[in-house]
Design a protein around this motif. Sequence first.
Motif, PDB file in Angstrom:
ATOM      1  N   ARG A 119       0.834  -1.193   0.000  1.00 48.70           N
ATOM      2  CA  ARG A 119       0.000   0.000   0.000  1.00 48.70           C
ATOM      3  C   ARG A 119       0.876   1.253   0.000  1.00 48.70           C
ATOM      4  O   ARG A 119       1.890   1.317   0.710  1.00 48.70           O
ATOM      5  N   VAL A 120       0.467   2.226  -0.816  1.00 51.99           N
ATOM      6  CA  VAL A 120       1.197   3.494  -0.887  1.00 51.99           C
ATOM      7  C   VAL A 120       1.018   4.256   0.426  1.00 51.99           C
ATOM      8  O   VAL A 120      -0.094   4.400   0.929  1.00 51.99           O
ATOM      9  N   ARG A 121       2.149   4.740   0.976  1.00 49.30           N
ATOM     10  CA  ARG A 121       2.120   5.453   2.244  1.00 49.30           C
ATOM     11  C   ARG A 121       2.382   6.946   2.032  1.00 49.30           C
ATOM     12  O   ARG A 121       2.899   7.361   0.983  1.00 49.30           O
ATOM     13  N   ILE A 122       2.076   7.719   3.049  1.00 51.51           N
ATOM     14  CA  ILE A 122       2.382   9.146   3.005  1.00 51.51           C
ATOM     15  C   ILE A 122       3.880   9.363   2.801  1.00 51.51           C
ATOM     16  O   ILE A 122       4.312  10.258   2.065  1.00 51.51           O
ATOM     17  N   LYS A 123       4.699   8.507   3.421  1.00 51.85           N
ATOM     18  CA  LYS A 123       6.157   8.621   3.282  1.00 51.85           C
ATOM     19  C   LYS A 123       6.597   8.445   1.835  1.00 51.85           C
ATOM     20  O   LYS A 123       7.548   9.099   1.373  1.00 51.85           O
ATOM     21  N   ASP A 124       5.893   7.561   1.082  1.00 48.81           N
ATOM     22  CA  ASP A 124       6.247   7.352  -0.327  1.00 48.81           C
ATOM     23  C   ASP A 124       6.025   8.616  -1.139  1.00 48.81           C
ATOM     24  O   ASP A 124       6.841   8.958  -2.009  1.00 48.81           O
ATOM     25  N   ILE A 125       4.920   9.303  -0.865  1.00 41.98           N
ATOM     26  CA  ILE A 125       4.638  10.562  -1.561  1.00 41.98           C
ATOM     27  C   ILE A 125       5.690  11.606  -1.203  1.00 41.98           C
ATOM     28  O   ILE A 125       6.207  12.334  -2.055  1.00 41.98           O
ATOM     29  N   ALA A 126       6.032  11.666   0.090  1.00 40.74           N
ATOM     30  CA  ALA A 126       7.026  12.639   0.559  1.00 40.74           C
ATOM     31  C   ALA A 126       8.380  12.393  -0.093  1.00 40.74           C
ATOM     32  O   ALA A 126       9.065  13.343  -0.528  1.00 40.74           O
ATOM     33  N   ASP A 127       8.781  11.114  -0.192  1.00 45.22           N
ATOM     34  CA  ASP A 127      10.070  10.791  -0.801  1.00 45.22           C
ATOM     35  C   ASP A 127      10.102  11.181  -2.274  1.00 45.22           C
ATOM     36  O   ASP A 127      11.131  11.685  -2.770  1.00 45.22           O
ATOM     37  N   LYS A 128       9.010  10.959  -2.986  1.00 45.97           N
ATOM     38  CA  LYS A 128       8.950  11.304  -4.403  1.00 45.97           C
ATOM     39  C   LYS A 128       9.088  12.810  -4.617  1.00 45.97           C
ATOM     40  O   LYS A 128       9.679  13.259  -5.610  1.00 45.97           O
ATOM     41  N   LEU A 129       8.526  13.594  -3.694  1.00 42.03           N
ATOM     42  CA  LEU A 129       8.509  15.047  -3.857  1.00 42.03           C
ATOM     43  C   LEU A 129       9.657  15.738  -3.132  1.00 42.03           C
ATOM     44  O   LEU A 129       9.879  16.942  -3.321  1.00 42.03           O
ATOM     45  N   GLY A 130      10.372  14.969  -2.297  1.00 38.07           N
ATOM     46  CA  GLY A 130      11.470  15.560  -1.553  1.00 38.07           C
ATOM     47  C   GLY A 130      11.015  16.517  -0.473  1.00 38.07           C
ATOM     48  O   GLY A 130      11.677  17.534  -0.205  1.00 38.07           O
ATOM     49  N   ILE A 131       9.889  16.218   0.153  1.00 36.23           N
ATOM     50  CA  ILE A 131       9.369  17.054   1.236  1.00 36.23           C
ATOM     51  C   ILE A 131       9.090  16.162   2.439  1.00 36.23           C
ATOM     52  O   ILE A 131       9.219  14.927   2.379  1.00 36.23           O
TER      53      ILE A 131
END
Length: 348
Positions: free
Chosen positions: A6-18
């Motif tokens: 499952r996609v996590r909030i951390k995965d989104i953060a890592d992709k965007l560098g935030i």
Amino acid sequence: MSKRERVRIKDIADKLGISSATVSRALNPKTESLIGKDQIKRVREMAQKLGYIPNIGAASLRTQVTNTIGVVIPDILNPIFPPMIKGIQSYLSSKGYVTIFVASNNNQDEALEEVRRLIMRNVDGLIIASAFLEDESVNECISQNVPLVLVNRSIRKGELVHQVLSDEQHGIDLAVNHLLSLGHKHLVYLSGPNTILQSLRRREAFEGFCLQRNIAFDIVDYDQDDTYAFSVEAGRDAAEKYLRSGCAATGWIAANDLMALGAIEACRKVNLRIPEDISICGFNNMPLTDIVNPSITTISVPFQEIGVQAAKMLLQEINAPWPSKQRLLMSPHLVVRQSTAAANGSKR
């Protein structure tokens, strides 16, 4: 094949560098104002691209808010409830809530069990459409301090709960006045059970109107099990009972549309014509009453709007509790169709 993680909030953060905190704020309508609109757009676009679905269960563990509402209806086969359900669900969905519907089958023990299950699921509030005048499931909600709205039916001590109801007095007045305008001099009311508020109110309204206006009337009281209430069979049995008694009335009012259908069936069995010999008026304007033969004159209750108003009232109670219990009456209106006509001998 391995199960996709499952996609996590951390995965989104890592992709965007935030930071994960920034992503969390951007995805939460209550905290999005803390960051810029451009950042919100970037986060939400990436979340959609990655197929991110919020973990409501994890969030509810932190906040003790589940964004779920339980709804108890008495009879899933009764056609009046789909419009009410639509009103409830459409409004709650627009506010981010998930609705769980259960049916009690007009049985108090089943209603209590379903309410307890919903409370165990930690629903944020309950809408109950299955209440009896004395009702253990309602008492359970009150004792557990669960936000609650009663809809369509209520309890004897209505001041203890929020309520959204139809104006039964006005509805009966419309039905009686309609039959009187057609020249009917003697009326009968086929009653529902006196253990249910809406049924009792309609019966009392009919009797009070006729006594006040000195109108000849009869009442056929309901004497079956509550699980049998407001059904086609109940209407047929009540009509057959009245026909055996001599049937003086030419203007009939049934406690609801299903009972009106049962009454029409009983009249046909003894070769009474509707509306030439007997005029029959229903109550509720349930779906399909306009396409049966004859189509049924009825009192139209705004069930979908009743559902919307009940949902609004409940969310108000959850988010900013009322200082006192609220009671909202919705006005019905008369719909004239083929099941009523001028009485024999009337000049109308």
